[in-house]
Scaffold this active site. Structure first.
Site, short mmCIF file in Angstrom:
data_model
loop_
_atom_site.label_atom_id
_atom_site.label_comp_id
_atom_site.label_asym_id
_atom_site.label_seq_id
_atom_site.Cartn_x
_atom_site.Cartn_y
_atom_site.Cartn_z
N GLU A 167 30.19 -25.51 -69.32
CA GLU A 167 30.16 -26.96 -69.49
C GLU A 167 31.32 -27.49 -70.35
OE1 GLU A 167 27.36 -29.23 -68.37
OE2 GLU A 167 27.13 -27.56 -66.97
N HIS A 235 23.68 -30.51 -74.20
CA HIS A 235 24.93 -29.91 -74.67
C HIS A 235 24.87 -29.79 -76.19
CE1 HIS A 235 26.97 -31.71 -70.88
NE2 HIS A 235 26.77 -30.43 -70.69
N CYS A 352 31.25 -37.54 -75.80
CA CYS A 352 31.25 -37.16 -74.38
C CYS A 352 32.48 -37.72 -73.67
CB CYS A 352 30.00 -37.68 -73.69
SG CYS A 352 28.50 -36.78 -74.06
#
Length: 421
Positions: A167, A235, A352
């Site tokens: 990720e 995350h 993000c």
């Protein structure tokens, strides 16, 4: 050459919508089916970039990826969709997703001071856990190889094999005495078994470390706390963030917090670890407010600042703790709230929206670097070309597809990046 931290933000794409495609992302799920506002979302992101430029920081930009994605639609045999089939409609929504705006998932980055060959290495994330994100990496690599084309300074790797989920920087942190000094790289992985999937595989992280030529003694592989994943921390950057000497983390971020802190301090004695106890801010409040999905930055003054979403500033438990922190003599000296509500509603905060790259800005393709004049031009394109709103029921409409495609083409033309069409 001067190495500085450059934050590359993803511009929110013109297809930004709330289809609720991300299992485990509570914000995304809670807003599924609502009307989205792509123009407002992109303008909020631009305002954040301008805000950071105003702080005297280096700022870059990545363009939205092609949407709707004809490659994915063709591969799934969905050039025509049976509207009575919910699965087909959901897959089509994946091809429209604007999730590449969250560039923390674009790649994992190791700066030149950390690597064996003295070049900055970037490995694109495969994002295989979620169908709507797994389509991104080939187009991401194309863009990375344009932005970081100088072979003397950069190496861009394809994604690791899809059998190991990766990720990107959302599960990677770097600590160091200074951005241009050798660093300690922290790779955070999860284990499956909870209500939501653990998206980062340990072997993906280890593969990236090997590809980047990192010193094993300067790497830590850390398990994320299962309770954090189960609570919606899909995350690591939802519960922890690091910058230079400072690690800012929730008490429940890691499976073995004491062991993690000890390992960091052994390798980086200068480390300053700021732990927020669950008794002050619950895991639920931390995740809902995205306090840790913040940009922890070294400002030109030398102070450490924390760029947080307004939602964090407006959460009573978070605000109370932040006020107390600022009144103390801790390492974080400034808190800077920004409005990214459209991104937040789809599950991504300030951290993000950016990928950190430590490099000499002069070695980066200038088309991807921002100044105030270019920001103003991009802002004008967005104000004219981006759709004002999208209802998920509109996904698939030819008229909307034409608008979205034309908007992205106008941006690429402005930036001189027509080869990404």
């Amino acid at each position: 050459m001067p190495l500085v931290e450059i934050n590359f933000d993803g511009l929110v794409g013109p297809s930004h919508n709330y289809a609720g495609l991300s299992l485990g992302n509570l914000a995304s799920a809670s807003h599924a089916g609502e009307v989205s506002y792509p123009r407002a979302a992109a303008l909020q992101g631009i305002a954040k970039m301008r805000h950071n430029l105003g702080l005297g920081l280096a700022q870059g930009l990545f363009a939205p990826l092609p949407r709707p994605n004809p490659v994915l639609l063709g591969a799934l045999g969905l050039n025509a969709v049976d509207e009575t089939d919910p699965a087909q409609r959901r897959l089509r929504a994946s091809a429209w997703s604007a999730s590449s705006m969250w560039t923390a998932n674009a790649a994992t980055v190791s700066p030149a001071p950390d690597t064996a060959d003295g070049r900055c290495h970037l490995t694109a994330a495969n994002l295989v856990t979620m169908p709507h994100r797994s389509q991104e990496w080939p187009d991401t690599v194309r863009q990375l190889r344009l932005a970081f084309a100088s072979a003397a300074h950069f190496t861009v790797h394809d994604a690791v094999p899809a059998c190991f989920g990766d990720e990107g920087a959302a599960n990677h942190m770097r600590m160091t005495t200074a951005h241009d000094a050798p660093g300690l790289e922290l790779f955070v992985y999860g284990k499956t078994g909870g209500a939501f999937p653990a998206r980062q595989h340990e072997q993906a992280s280890r593969a990236v470390a090997r590809l980047h030529g990192l010193n094993p003694e300067r790497c830590l592989f850390i398990e994320q706390a299962p309770e954090a994943i189960a609570a919606g921390a899909f995350h690591n950057d939802v519960v922890a963030v690091a910058n230079e000497r400072v690690l800012f983390t929730h008490e429940q971020a890691f499976a073995d917090p004491d062991g993690t802190y000890a390992a960091i301090r052994t390798r980086l004695p200068e480390a300053e670890i700021v732990v927020v106890p669950a008794s002050a801010i619950s895991l639920a409040d931390a995740i809902k407010s995205y306090l840790f999905n913040a940009q922890l930055l070294t400002l030109p003054t030398g102070e450490v600042g924390l760029v947080i979403p307004l939602e964090a500033w407006e959460t009573p438990s978070v605000r109370g703790w932040l006020d107390g922190m600022l009144a103390s003599n801790g390492p974080i000296r400034r808190v800077l709230p920004v409005d990214v509500r459209q991104s937040m509603a789809n599950g991504g905060g300030p951290a993000c929206l950016r990928l950190r790259v430590v490099a000499d800005p002069a070695t980066v393709d200038p088309r991807f670097m921002l100044d105030e004049a270019k920001v103003a031009l991009i802002e004008r394109i967005v104000a004219i070309q981006w759709p004002e709103q999208i209802d998920p029921a509109d996904i698939g409409a030819q008229s909307l597809a034409k608008t979205v495609i034309a908007a992205r083409a106008a941006l690429l033309d402005l930036l001189g990046l027509e080869q990404l069409s």
